[in-house]
Write a protein that holds these residues in place. Structure first.
Motif, PDB file in Angstrom:
ATOM      1  N   UNK A   1      19.450   7.262  -7.727  1.00 21.32           N
ATOM      2  CA  UNK A   1      18.495   7.404  -6.616  1.00 21.32           C
ATOM      3  C   UNK A   1      19.230   7.433  -5.288  1.00 21.32           C
ATOM      4  N   UNK A   2      18.961   8.450  -4.499  1.00 20.86           N
ATOM      5  CA  UNK A   2      19.517   8.526  -3.142  1.00 20.86           C
ATOM      6  C   UNK A   2      18.658   7.647  -2.225  1.00 20.86           C
ATOM      7  N   UNK A   3      19.133   7.491  -1.017  1.00 22.14           N
ATOM      8  CA  UNK A   3      18.345   6.773  -0.018  1.00 22.14           C
ATOM      9  C   UNK A   3      17.000   7.483   0.149  1.00 22.14           C
ATOM     10  N   UNK A   4      15.927   6.662   0.249  1.00 21.89           N
ATOM     11  CA  UNK A   4      14.566   7.191   0.422  1.00 21.89           C
ATOM     12  C   UNK A   4      14.110   8.082  -0.725  1.00 21.89           C
ATOM     13  N   UNK A   5      14.587   7.770  -1.914  1.00 17.08           N
ATOM     14  CA  UNK A   5      14.051   8.433  -3.107  1.00 17.08           C
ATOM     15  C   UNK A   5      13.371   7.387  -3.976  1.00 17.08           C
ATOM     16  N   UNK A   6      12.313   7.805  -4.639  1.00 14.58           N
ATOM     17  CA  UNK A   6      11.552   6.841  -5.444  1.00 14.58           C
ATOM     18  C   UNK A   6      11.202   7.430  -6.798  1.00 14.58           C
ATOM     19  N   UNK A   7      10.931   6.502  -7.741  1.00 17.24           N
ATOM     20  CA  UNK A   7      10.409   6.896  -9.051  1.00 17.24           C
ATOM     21  C   UNK A   7       9.028   6.259  -9.192  1.00 17.24           C
ATOM     22  N   UNK A   8       8.130   6.938  -9.879  1.00 23.42           N
ATOM     23  CA  UNK A   8       6.797   6.351 -10.059  1.00 23.42           C
ATOM     24  C   UNK A   8       6.454   6.429 -11.551  1.00 23.42           C
ATOM     25  N   UNK A   9       5.713   5.432 -12.057  1.00 28.70           N
ATOM     26  CA  UNK A   9       5.371   5.531 -13.488  1.00 28.70           C
ATOM     27  C   UNK A   9       4.073   6.313 -13.667  1.00 28.70           C
ATOM     28  N   UNK A  10       3.798   6.692 -14.920  1.00 22.89           N
ATOM     29  CA  UNK A  10       2.673   7.581 -15.211  1.00 22.89           C
ATOM     30  C   UNK A  10       1.353   7.005 -14.713  1.00 22.89           C
ATOM     31  N   UNK A  11       1.171   5.685 -14.953  1.00 24.94           N
ATOM     32  CA  UNK A  11      -0.098   5.053 -14.578  1.00 24.94           C
ATOM     33  C   UNK A  11      -0.351   5.204 -13.095  1.00 24.94           C
ATOM     34  N   UNK A  12       0.684   4.912 -12.290  1.00 24.19           N
ATOM     35  CA  UNK A  12       0.511   4.984 -10.846  1.00 24.19           C
ATOM     36  C   UNK A  12       0.403   6.430 -10.394  1.00 24.19           C
TER      37      UNK A  12
ATOM     38  N   UNK B   1      -0.934   8.877 -11.883  1.00 25.24           N
ATOM     39  CA  UNK B   1      -2.296   9.330 -12.121  1.00 25.24           C
ATOM     40  C   UNK B   1      -3.212   8.845 -10.997  1.00 25.24           C
ATOM     41  N   UNK B   2      -2.971   7.600 -10.570  1.00 20.69           N
ATOM     42  CA  UNK B   2      -3.802   6.958  -9.555  1.00 20.69           C
ATOM     43  C   UNK B   2      -3.805   7.747  -8.236  1.00 20.69           C
ATOM     44  N   UNK B   3      -2.632   8.203  -7.821  1.00 18.35           N
ATOM     45  CA  UNK B   3      -2.566   8.909  -6.536  1.00 18.35           C
ATOM     46  C   UNK B   3      -2.198  10.369  -6.734  1.00 18.35           C
ATOM     47  N   UNK B   4      -2.362  10.843  -7.971  1.00 17.32           N
ATOM     48  CA  UNK B   4      -2.111  12.241  -8.309  1.00 17.32           C
ATOM     49  C   UNK B   4      -0.761  12.704  -7.786  1.00 17.32           C
TER      50      UNK B   4
ATOM     51  N   UNK C   1       0.841  -1.196   0.000  1.00 12.56           N
ATOM     52  CA  UNK C   1       0.000   0.000   0.000  1.00 12.56           C
ATOM     53  C   UNK C   1       0.883   1.255   0.000  1.00 12.56           C
ATOM     54  N   UNK C   2       0.460   2.268  -0.760  1.00 13.59           N
ATOM     55  CA  UNK C   2       1.225   3.514  -0.834  1.00 13.59           C
ATOM     56  C   UNK C   2       0.267   4.688  -0.645  1.00 13.59           C
ATOM     57  N   UNK C   3       0.722   5.672   0.141  1.00 12.85           N
ATOM     58  CA  UNK C   3      -0.094   6.864   0.397  1.00 12.85           C
ATOM     59  C   UNK C   3       0.657   8.087  -0.084  1.00 12.85           C
ATOM     60  N   UNK C   4       0.002   8.943  -0.832  1.00 11.16           N
ATOM     61  CA  UNK C   4       0.607  10.219  -1.223  1.00 11.16           C
ATOM     62  C   UNK C   4       0.210  11.235  -0.165  1.00 11.16           C
ATOM     63  N   UNK C   5       1.201  11.725   0.605  1.00 12.81           N
ATOM     64  CA  UNK C   5       0.893  12.602   1.739  1.00 12.81           C
ATOM     65  C   UNK C   5       0.304  13.936   1.313  1.00 12.81           C
ATOM     66  N   UNK C   6       0.699  14.397   0.107  1.00 12.55           N
ATOM     67  CA  UNK C   6       0.200  15.706  -0.317  1.00 12.55           C
ATOM     68  C   UNK C   6      -1.288  15.628  -0.668  1.00 12.55           C
TER      69      UNK C   6
END
Lengths: 238, 1180
Positions: free
Chosen positions: B182-193, B195-198, B140-145
């Protein structure tokens, strides 16, 4: 002459196909009295059939006037003409032109049905007419099962079914041998005498023409001459 | 697309194209020999452009339908292919721990030592251009913003040093990003995902793992595809992933990229995978297994099993493997690599264990089974090739489906082609008669006709192929509409695809079918009677004179030696030095056997045909064949030949009628009507009506087509031979209307008089309407579930699934404390888990343990579930229960399961498929109950099954199966393979017995209090249980979506089959145009005696309506009849399915058919009405 049932004056008919212009009728004047039997004769291409088509309203004309029962055809719409034909005219063609899918009786019924006669009455009348031409026993046969003479007699029965004032016959014996021709002409003459219907017959057979009251000779789209026939005598002679 | 009805598409295309070239070559050589005939023939084409267009349109429709089905298959295969390639990027092979992928409990992590072994094994391989160790988990992933969540994000930790060879990652803002940046605690997300969590760069994302919550900074959004894949995907570095999962040094998969880039190479993939499989075997265990299997008893047992091949379960590939295994064992080489490559194959293992068991070598079973599982150290999956094969498979299934349902339209299209050529022959009859009269030979006429036909056919095939491709474009648009342009979870996207092989195959098949019809029509022309033709008498073909038996026998002999005769002619001609080259070509083609074959066939046919009139050959062949068919249990043979027999009976009666001096028409009517009635009744019988005589016959979907064609043909036959009854009926009713009567009479008399043409057209309409009717009735059946949703939902409103790694331990307590949930909304919660297992039925022929999910359920589930039972053992019901009360029976069975944990029920899908259901299955593999079929009576006898965890782990336990769950249960729940999940359901007590570790519940079913909105509650639950990666579904909405999707598919197929309606309508157009020409003089006469022009027009329209209504009525009636039979035969397995006629659809079909007929006939009817009597009569 009594009041003419057919009055044609100055009838002109021209056919155009591309560059060729054929003057089929060049100012024909003709009057036919009610109850008269007229034969139109002449060589091929003289305009006999064209004249018959124009007089009967099957074809339009370019100039002149045609009156049937004092009513001018030129002002009538296609529908009105169809009605007129259905009520006042009967047709007999050289190649019989029966509907191949209907029986002899059904073919005779067609004009009656068209005139709105009820089905039982139409059936009775059609049988009477077939009886008159001597084909009552062939009533349920289709045209393919009839001989040429029989088919033409059915066609005559059809032409007479709704007791038209005028019967138009275009080479009625053209496809028949002399024996059958004679029979057909006898039927036509009998109808003419017994029921007083007017007959206009196109033919190039002199034997047939001679049976009419009057013979009209055509040449090059005009009436060349007229003379009396011997029709009445031949019938009374029989 | 690579397969067509199981045949290699390239082979199909090549064979078809070759046949076509031979056929056209034959015509071409004929043309060279008679150029003047070609010239004469082709002159007809530009003479009447309108007619040429009509002919080409008529001829092209079959090709159109074939091309459309092929290109739909291409598109489906191409779309899945594209999706697979997008999802995998450069990854060809995946190496994973040796646990069953469906095993939710197995630890699938690989330690550092094994990782190194994999790197050592793969990196030196010259075919490998990249190896990427990684961890992939669904978290599970949450976008805090934005506070938006995704319960099932695919989070991948990639080894920063391993991405070479896997392509670049591109940021949506442009530029390439590397994982090593990528540094520690950095992530990449793809377009599909994203869009899902804006999500956007700079957002803080919270990832939930078993170790807690972890915040990551989103560095960038990636363009989908390749490493970024096309599902919901988040990429972090492997060290980060190992940390948050608490898996220091471990990975759970190692992807391998091979040379060959994105498309990959099947050969390379197989080669490398086999090599790796051998390398990742335990050499010691392999040697031990070798010793165990070398036992002569074991070898004998394997040999016996190969010979026996119980139930045909050994495929030819596995058979080869087993034989090779025996050779390896006999060679005595314990460390043979080939041996290791063989024994890691699951099929080989299964059959060897089964062989040992069935030979009664009980003491050896366990050690051998264990060794088999110890050998495989790592699993090697050919991901890309498997995915691409799956794409091809689905594409082929679509083609099969469309071709089968399209085949009615294709048949109708061929009838139309035939009709067009019959009309053409009728029109040419006059000129051909004169040509014959002045000395043209019969075969020259046939050739001329053939040349003209071939020219039209080629034009039509070209146009047809193009139109087919366009039509498929339209259908794909409908398909997209049906299932949504993109299924975002799967990253699926439709892309219109066409392959050259499909175009070639479609064009060739279409043209060949058209040419075959041209040949038949040309043969009819050869029977032209000169006198009949010249005099323009009714188009009647004079029967060919019957040769005496001796001459007919002689002709067979001549046909047999005809190639030799051709050589003789060639030699004779070459002496006189005439057109030798063309003759050589002719001979070559002759030697290609096709004309030879035809000649022999024709002479044989001619030999027997004089006796066909008596019906005796048909009766003899039909009867003998039907008996053979019944013995072979072939439904196709039996029904076809029984029909032939019945046709023979009708012929015989007619012939006897002639002999007894009956009038021909009377004898024809009696004989032919009897023939039609017998055949119709035979095909209309319920499917199992003759089982007492024949036993159960097998047959697939082809039976539907065959039965449709026979029923329609016989019904039309009956109607056409008794058309006068219809005429009388119409006359007696609407015929009494004075205004209609003069029109109605000829309007019915004309079509009924030409039996052949009208019958053909009526049959075309009837066939098309028949399929539409059957389809809409069957389509209507599924909707019943809306009225009884509990059968599919089990009476629960929400289904909530959680990850096994993040289970909800006490859901009631969790609901109590969740701030967003109101405990009063929850009336009932039931829990269950599907565990990967294996089962074996006691006393069954199949003695292997085969895969089947085991559903362990809690008491709340057993006490409240409302799934019904399709089968049950009455012994386990309380006495006095009304066994017709479905709900009561089901309740009683579930109660028994609650009371006794040694009882179980199976899903209906685990029972044997109904006899004769060829189906579109994905092949065998899993557990199946023997001795009980899905459509058997509901009362069964309980039976025992042995159950254990997958791969032979843990204890084996016994359960008594006392019933089978209704197929509607869970029918709309998604599962991995897309089929409804078929499971063995029993109390969760079983997990304690077969599993060494506790099994948490992963699925909760919730019944809400009255009036609570399930959709909203499901959404609230997903948020409340984010840490458990919960996916909550409103079950009723799921059903509605499923039904809506089915309906959309239904409409798609209806649209496809509607193409057939175009064919039927086109045939009416052909008929009407021809009628106007043929009946010119009659029309003139009718006009002369007073028919108005409008009446003529109405008459022509009425004729079309009459034919349409007749065809539609026959199609609707027969469609309803066969649907009724179908419904009756499936009622047992799908009770609650009831027959009902979708009247609205019927009305729509009738209106469309009649309106289309009117539109097509409008132009010829107007032409007819405009015929001027004096002109028409001049044609005399």
């Amino acid at each position: 002459m009594a009041d003419p049932i057919i009055q044609a004056s100055g009838v002109v008919k021209t056919y155009r196909s591309r560059d060729v212009v054929v003057e089929a009728l060049r100012g024909v004047d003709l009057q036919v009295a009610a109850g008269e039997m007229v034969a139109i004769m002449g060589p091929s291409g003289s305009g006999k059939t064209t004249l018959l088509n124009c007089l009967s309203g099957l074809d339009g004309i370019d100039a002149g006037d045609i009156k049937i029962n004092s009513r001018s055809l030129s002002g009538m719409s296609d529908n009105a003409l169809s009605d007129y034909r259905a009520r006042f005219m009967g047709f007999v063609f050289q190649s019989f032109n029966l509907l191949p899918v209907l029986s002899a009786r059904e073919n005779v019924e067609l004009p009656l049905v068209l005139a709105g006669v009820g089905s039982a009455a139409a059936k009775t009348t059609a049988m009477e007419k077939l009886e008159e031409v001597g084909l009552a026993d062939r009533a349920n046969h289709t045209p393919a099962e009839l001989s040429g003479g029989q088919a033409q007699r059915v066609a005559i029965a059809r032409a007479l079914a709704n007791e038209p004032a005028i019967v138009w016959a275009d080479e009625p014996t053209g496809n028949l041998d002399s024996e059958n021709s004679g029979e057909i002409m006898n039927v036509l003459l009998r109808m003419n005498r017994e029921q007083g219907q007017t007959f206009v017959i196109v033919t190039h057979s002199l034997e047939v023409g001679e049976l009419a009251d009057r013979i009209v000779n055509m040449r090059d789209g005009a009436i060349e001459s007229e003379r009396a026939g011997t029709g009445a005598n031949s019938v009374t002679a029989q | 697309m690579r397969e067509f009805f199981g045949l290699d598409m390239t082979v199909v295309a090549t064979v078809l194209a070759t046949l076509l070239i031979i056929a056209l070559g034959f015509v071409f050589v004929l043309g060279l020999r008679n150029r003047i005939l070609v010239k004469l023939a082709l002159r007809n084409i530009p003479r009447r452009p309108a007619q040429t267009v009509l002919i080409v349109v008529g001829l092209m429709l079959s090709t159109t339908i074939i091309a459309a089905s092929l290109s739909i298959g291409d598109t489906v295969a191409g779309s899945i292919r594209g999706t697979v390639l997008d999802a995998l990027g450069n990854t060809d092979i995946r190496i994973r721990a040796a646990v069953d992928p469906g095993d939710i409990l197995g630890d699938d992590y690989i330690d550092a030592e094994t990782q190194q072994a994999v790197l050592d094994a793969t990196q030196p391989n010259p075919n490998v251009d990249g190896v990427l160790p990684q961890i992939r988990e669904t978290l599970p992933v949450l976008n805090n913003r934005t506070q938006l969540t995704e319960a099932r994000m695919n989070v991948v930790g990639l080894d920063p040093d391993g991405t070479d060879g896997f392509g670049n990652i591109t940021a949506t803002t442009g530029g390439t990003i590397t994982v090593s940046s990528l540094q520690t605690n950095e992530a990449l997300i793809n377009e599909t995902a994203a869009e899902e969590i804006d999500a956007q760069a700079g957002d803080t994302l919270t990832l939930v793992t078993p170790t807690g919550r972890h915040d990551f900074m989103l560095k960038a959004v990636m363009v989908d595809g390749g490493l970024a894949a096309n599902d919901d995907r988040l990429i972090i570095s492997l060290p980060d992933m190992q940390r948050i999962m608490d898996r220091a040094g471990q990975v759970n998969r190692i992807d391998v990229s091979l040379l060959g880039g994105r498309e990959g190479s099947a050969k390379l993939s197989e080669e490398v995978a086999e090599d790796l499989r051998v390398q990742f075997t335990d050499a010691e265990a392999a040697a031990e297994l070798f010793d165990e299997l070398s036992d002569s008893d074991v070898i004998t047992a394997i040999e016996a099993r190969i010979l026996d091949n119980p139930g045909g379960s050994i495929t030819s590939g596995t058979k080869d493997d087993l034989n090779e295994l025996i050779l390896e064992l006999e060679s005595g080489n314990r460390s043979s690599e080939r041996f290791r490559a063989l024994v890691v194959k699951g099929q080989v293992a299964g059959h060897v264990i089964a062989a040992v068991e069935s030979a009664g070598l009980t003491s050896q079973v366990l050690p051998i089974t264990l060794l088999f599982f110890q050998i495989e150290l790592l699993g090697v999956d050919e991901l890309k090739q498997d995915g691409l094969e799956f794409a091809e498979l689905i594409g082929s299934i679509f083609v099969t489906f469309f071709s089968i349902f399209g085949s009615f339209s294709i048949i109708v299209g061929l009838l139309l082609i035939f009709l067009v050529f019959v009309m053409l022959a009728a029109e040419r009859a006059g000129e051909m008669g004169i040509a014959r009269a002045v000395g043209t030979k019969r075969r020259h006429l046939v050739q001329m006709f053939t040349f003209e036909g071939v020219a039209y056919s080629i034009g039509a095939a070209i146009v047809g192929t193009i139109v087919g491709l366009l039509a498929s474009g339209g259908l794909v648009a409908l398909l997209v509409n049906a299932i949504g342009a993109t299924d975002e979870d799967a990253g699926f996207e439709f892309s219109f695809t066409i392959t050259a092989t499909s175009v070639i195959a479609g064009f060739s098949l279409g043209l060949l079918l058209t040419l075959a019809t041209v040949a038949v029509s040309a043969f009819r022309v050869s029977k032209l009677n000169i006198v009949v033709a010249i005099r323009g008498l009714p188009a009647e073909f004079v029967p060919s004179e019957v040769l005496p038996v001796r001459r007919r026998l002689q002709n067979i002999g001549i046909a047999l030696i005809s190639p030799i005769w051709q050589i003789y002619l060639l030699v004779a001609r070459s002496k006189s030095n005439r057109t030798v080259r063309a003759d050589i070509g002719f001979l070559v083609l002759y030697l290609l056997l096709i004309p030879w074959y035809f000649r022999i066939s024709i002479s044989l046919w001619r030999f027997f045909s004089p006796w066909f009139g008596t019906g005796i050959p048909q009766i003899a062949v039909g009867l003998a064949g039907a008996i053979v068919g019944a013995n072979l249990t072939s439904g196709f043979l039996f029904t076809m030949l029984t029909s032939l027999f019945l046709v023979g009976v009708g012929q015989l009666v007619r012939w006897l009628g002639y002999r007894s001096g009956l009038r021909r028409e009377v004898a024809d009517r009696i004989g032919y009507s009897l023939m039609g009635v017998l055949v119709l009744v035979f095909w209309a019988l319920p499917f199992d009506a003759l089982d007492w005589l024949t036993g159960t016959l097998s047959g697939g979907i082809e039976m539907f087509i065959v039965s449709g064609v026979w029923m329609v043909a016989s019904a039309v036959w009956i109607v056409m031979y008794n058309a006068d009854l219809i005429t009388n009926a119409v006359q007696a009713t609407i015929g009494q209307n004075r205004r209609l009567r003069p029109i109605l009479k000829p309007a019915i008399a004309y079509p009924t008089a030409s039996r052949f043409r009208t019958g053909l057209t009526v049959a075309m309409f009837a066939l098309v309407i028949f399929t539409l009717m059957v389809f809409s009735i069957l389509n209507n059946l599924g909707s019943d579930i809306v009225d009884t949703p509990d059968r599919a939902t089990g009476g629960f409103d929400i289904r909530a699934e959680t990850s096994v790694d993040l289970p909800v331990t006490d859901i009631d307590a969790a609901i109590e404390v969740a701030p967003t949930l109101n405990p009063a909304d929850f009336a009932l919660v039931a829990a269950s888990t599907n565990l990967a297992g294996e089962a074996r039925q006691a006393g069954a022929e199949e003695i292997r343990f085969l895969d089947v999910p085991i559903r362990g359920v809690d008491d709340a589930y057993l006490q409240n579930i409302q799934y019904e039972m399709s089968h049950f053992d009455p012994e386990f019901l309380p006495s006095g229960i009304d066994t017709t009360d479905k709900l009561a029976v089901a309740r009683a069975i579930w109660d028994r399961l609650a009371a006794d944990s040694t009882l179980a029920v199976v899903s209906n899908g685990l029972l044997e498929a109904p006899a004769g259901d060829g189906g579109f299955g994905f092949g065998p593999g899993g557990f199946e109950v023997e001795g009980i079929a899905q459509d058997d009576d509901e009362e069964i006898t309980a039976f025992e099954v042995s159950i254990r965890q997958t791969r032979g782990q843990g204890e084996t336990v016994q359960r008594t199966v006392i019933g089978a769950v209704d197929p509607f249960a869970a029918a709309f729940e998604p599962s991995e393979d897309g089929n409804a999940t078929a499971v063995i359901t029993t109390s969760s007590v079983i997990f304690d017995e077969i599993s060494n570790e506790p099994v948490p519940f992963t699925t909760h079913r919730i019944r809400l209090a009255d009036g609570v909105d399930p959709g909203r509650t499901a959404a609230l639950m997903e948020t409340a249980f984010l840490d458990n990666s919960m996916l909550a579904t409103d079950t009723f909405e799921e059903i509605e979506d499923g039904i809506a999707q089915n309906d959309a598919f239904g409409r798609l197929f209806q649209a496809f089959m509607g193409l057939g309606l175009v064919v039927g309508v086109a045939s009416l157009g052909v008929l009407s145009f021809r009628a106007v020409v043929e009946r010119r003089v009659s029309i003139g006469m009718m006009r002369a005696i007073g028919y108005k022009s409008r009446m003529i027009q109405v008459q022509f329209l009425l004729e079309s309506v009459f034919v349409t209504v007749l065809g539609t009525a026959i199609g609707l009636a027969l469609g309803a009849l066969i649907s009724w039979n179908i419904v009756n035969s499936i009622e047992d397995s799908f009770d609650g399915v009831s027959f009902s006629i979708p009247w609205l659809t019927v009305v729509v079909i009738v209106v469309i058919a009649v309106v289309a007929a009117l539109i097509t006939t409008f132009i010829p009817a107007r032409q007819a009405s405009r015929i001027f009597p004096s002109e028409a009569l001049r044609y005399e």
